[in-house]
Motif scaffolding. Structure first.
Motif, PDB file in Angstrom:
ATOM      1  N   GLY A  92     -12.388  -2.414 -18.499  1.00 37.50           N
ATOM      2  CA  GLY A  92     -11.994  -1.045 -18.965  1.00 37.50           C
ATOM      3  C   GLY A  92     -10.903  -1.433 -20.276  1.00 37.50           C
ATOM      4  O   GLY A  92      -9.723  -2.751 -19.918  1.00 37.50           O
ATOM      5  N   ASN A  93     -10.688  -0.552 -20.922  1.00 40.87           N
ATOM      6  CA  ASN A  93      -9.903  -0.139 -22.204  1.00 40.87           C
ATOM      7  C   ASN A  93      -8.589  -0.532 -20.911  1.00 40.87           C
ATOM      8  O   ASN A  93      -7.282  -0.733 -22.084  1.00 40.87           O
ATOM      9  N   ASP A  94      -7.880  -0.551 -19.989  1.00 42.74           N
ATOM     10  CA  ASP A  94      -6.298  -0.075 -19.539  1.00 42.74           C
ATOM     11  C   ASP A  94      -6.645  -0.796 -18.404  1.00 42.74           C
ATOM     12  O   ASP A  94      -6.391  -0.821 -17.111  1.00 42.74           O
ATOM     13  N   LEU A  95      -7.114  -2.488 -18.509  1.00 43.34           N
ATOM     14  CA  LEU A  95      -6.674  -3.627 -17.640  1.00 43.34           C
ATOM     15  C   LEU A  95      -6.164  -3.178 -16.926  1.00 43.34           C
ATOM     16  O   LEU A  95      -5.860  -3.650 -15.092  1.00 43.34           O
ATOM     17  N   MET A  96      -4.800  -3.443 -17.237  1.00 39.75           N
ATOM     18  CA  MET A  96      -3.093  -3.451 -16.417  1.00 39.75           C
ATOM     19  C   MET A  96      -2.998  -2.352 -15.158  1.00 39.75           C
ATOM     20  O   MET A  96      -3.367  -2.424 -14.324  1.00 39.75           O
ATOM     21  N   LEU A  97      -3.553  -0.974 -15.871  1.00 41.43           N
ATOM     22  CA  LEU A  97      -3.221   0.545 -14.781  1.00 41.43           C
ATOM     23  C   LEU A  97      -4.257   0.189 -13.593  1.00 41.43           C
ATOM     24  O   LEU A  97      -4.446  -0.063 -12.988  1.00 41.43           O
ATOM     25  N   THR A  98      -5.837  -0.108 -14.702  1.00 43.37           N
ATOM     26  CA  THR A  98      -6.854  -0.118 -13.540  1.00 43.37           C
ATOM     27  C   THR A  98      -5.992  -1.150 -12.567  1.00 43.37           C
ATOM     28  O   THR A  98      -6.803  -0.547 -11.062  1.00 43.37           O
ATOM     29  N   ALA A  99      -5.591  -2.801 -12.606  1.00 44.45           N
ATOM     30  CA  ALA A  99      -5.324  -3.405 -11.471  1.00 44.45           C
ATOM     31  C   ALA A  99      -4.316  -3.210 -10.841  1.00 44.45           C
ATOM     32  O   ALA A  99      -4.339  -3.216  -9.422  1.00 44.45           O
ATOM     33  N   LEU A 100      -3.712  -2.403 -11.729  1.00 44.32           N
ATOM     34  CA  LEU A 100      -2.451  -1.704 -10.553  1.00 44.32           C
ATOM     35  C   LEU A 100      -2.709  -0.743 -10.090  1.00 44.32           C
ATOM     36  O   LEU A 100      -2.198  -0.720  -8.524  1.00 44.32           O
ATOM     37  N   SER A 101      -3.343  -0.535  -9.843  1.00 46.20           N
ATOM     38  CA  SER A 101      -4.242   1.036  -9.064  1.00 46.20           C
ATOM     39  C   SER A 101      -5.276   0.756  -8.470  1.00 46.20           C
ATOM     40  O   SER A 101      -5.579   1.408  -7.191  1.00 46.20           O
ATOM     41  N   LEU A 102      -5.453  -0.890  -8.296  1.00 41.19           N
ATOM     42  CA  LEU A 102      -6.421  -1.131  -7.305  1.00 41.19           C
ATOM     43  C   LEU A 102      -5.763  -1.435  -5.604  1.00 41.19           C
ATOM     44  O   LEU A 102      -5.728  -1.549  -5.280  1.00 41.19           O
ATOM     45  N   ALA A 103      -4.493  -2.373  -6.463  1.00 39.05           N
ATOM     46  CA  ALA A 103      -3.561  -2.756  -5.950  1.00 39.05           C
ATOM     47  C   ALA A 103      -3.647  -2.062  -5.189  1.00 39.05           C
ATOM     48  O   ALA A 103      -3.008  -1.967  -3.758  1.00 39.05           O
ATOM     49  N   ARG A 104      -2.560  -0.966  -6.172  1.00 37.69           N
ATOM     50  CA  ARG A 104      -1.644   0.357  -5.067  1.00 37.69           C
ATOM     51  C   ARG A 104      -2.752   0.749  -3.763  1.00 37.69           C
ATOM     52  O   ARG A 104      -2.089   1.246  -2.676  1.00 37.69           O
ATOM     53  N   GLN A 105      -4.169   1.445  -4.649  1.00 35.97           N
ATOM     54  CA  GLN A 105      -5.120   1.997  -3.349  1.00 35.97           C
ATOM     55  C   GLN A 105      -5.330   0.969  -2.164  1.00 35.97           C
ATOM     56  O   GLN A 105      -5.064   1.257  -1.054  1.00 35.97           O
ATOM     57  N   LEU A 106      -5.282  -0.379  -2.885  1.00 32.98           N
ATOM     58  CA  LEU A 106      -5.708  -1.317  -1.304  1.00 32.98           C
ATOM     59  C   LEU A 106      -4.264  -2.166  -0.149  1.00 32.98           C
ATOM     60  O   LEU A 106      -4.578  -1.852   0.717  1.00 32.98           O
ATOM     61  N   SER A 107      -3.698  -2.098  -1.122  1.00 31.39           N
ATOM     62  CA  SER A 107      -2.050  -1.356  -0.374  1.00 31.39           C
ATOM     63  C   SER A 107      -1.715  -0.886   0.855  1.00 31.39           C
ATOM     64  O   SER A 107      -1.274  -0.817   2.086  1.00 31.39           O
ATOM     65  N   ARG A 108      -2.561   0.869   0.349  1.00 30.75           N
ATOM     66  CA  ARG A 108      -2.797   1.991   0.925  1.00 30.75           C
ATOM     67  C   ARG A 108      -3.292   1.571   2.238  1.00 30.75           C
ATOM     68  O   ARG A 108      -3.133   2.315   3.412  1.00 30.75           O
ATOM     69  N   VAL A 109      -4.278   1.413   1.850  1.00 33.70           N
ATOM     70  CA  VAL A 109      -5.340   1.588   3.461  1.00 33.70           C
ATOM     71  C   VAL A 109      -4.976  -0.013   4.476  1.00 33.70           C
ATOM     72  O   VAL A 109      -5.723  -0.726   5.412  1.00 33.70           O
ATOM     73  N   LEU A 110      -4.938  -1.064   3.589  1.00 31.54           N
ATOM     74  CA  LEU A 110      -4.413  -2.032   4.452  1.00 31.54           C
ATOM     75  C   LEU A 110      -3.013  -2.755   4.771  1.00 31.54           C
ATOM     76  O   LEU A 110      -1.950  -2.965   3.881  1.00 31.54           O
TER      77      LEU A 110
END
Length: 141
Positions: A92-110
């Motif tokens: 995707g074009n927003d690689l940094m935001l995508t990566a941070l979004s995934l990290a945030r999502q996973l940090s909330r469920v783990l």
């Protein structure tokens, strides 16, 4: 290790994991050695044993990391304290935001997560371009 398959990052994590710990390699479903059948860096090994890793301590889950329920099922109620995300597998074009979004999502469920490691040349490049406040103040002084 999201997007790290059964490669070098997964092996490095397995080497530093305690005897009672485990490493879960997570990758989206891909054909072995790429679509062309030629060697590629993606999914060169079908199983931990084929990659030379201890299958009792290293597991591979073929799930979409954005599919939280599937990922939690793969984790199987094990405590996860370090999460490595290979951002190069995200598109995707927003690689940094995508990566941070995934990290945030996973940090909330783990809930036991202590550390998130983003593995990416793109993220490292952006990091090198950031100006630290001390450096900025020194330039103005």
């Amino acid at each position: 290790a999201v997007g790290c398959q059964l490669g070098r990052t997964t092996a490095l994590l397995a080497n530093i994991t305690t005897a009672s710990g485990f490493v879960l390699g997570v990758d989206m479903h891909r054909e072995l050695n790429g679509k062309s059948g030629k060697a590629s860096s993606y999914r060169c090994h079908a199983t931990p044993a084929a990659a030379g890793l201890d299958p009792s301590r290293v597991h591979l889950a073929l799930v979409d990391p954005w599919d939280t329920l599937a990922l939690l099922s793969a984790v199987n109620a094990r405590a996860i304290d370090v999460l490595a995300i290979d951002v190069n597998s995200l598109l995707g074009n927003d690689l940094m935001l995508t990566a941070l979004s995934l990290a945030r999502q996973l940090s909330r469920v783990l809930p036991g997560l202590r550390c998130v490691l983003l593995k990416s040349r793109s993220v490292a490049k952006v990091e090198r371009q950031l100006v630290l406040p001390e450096a900025f103040a020194a330039e103005e002084g």
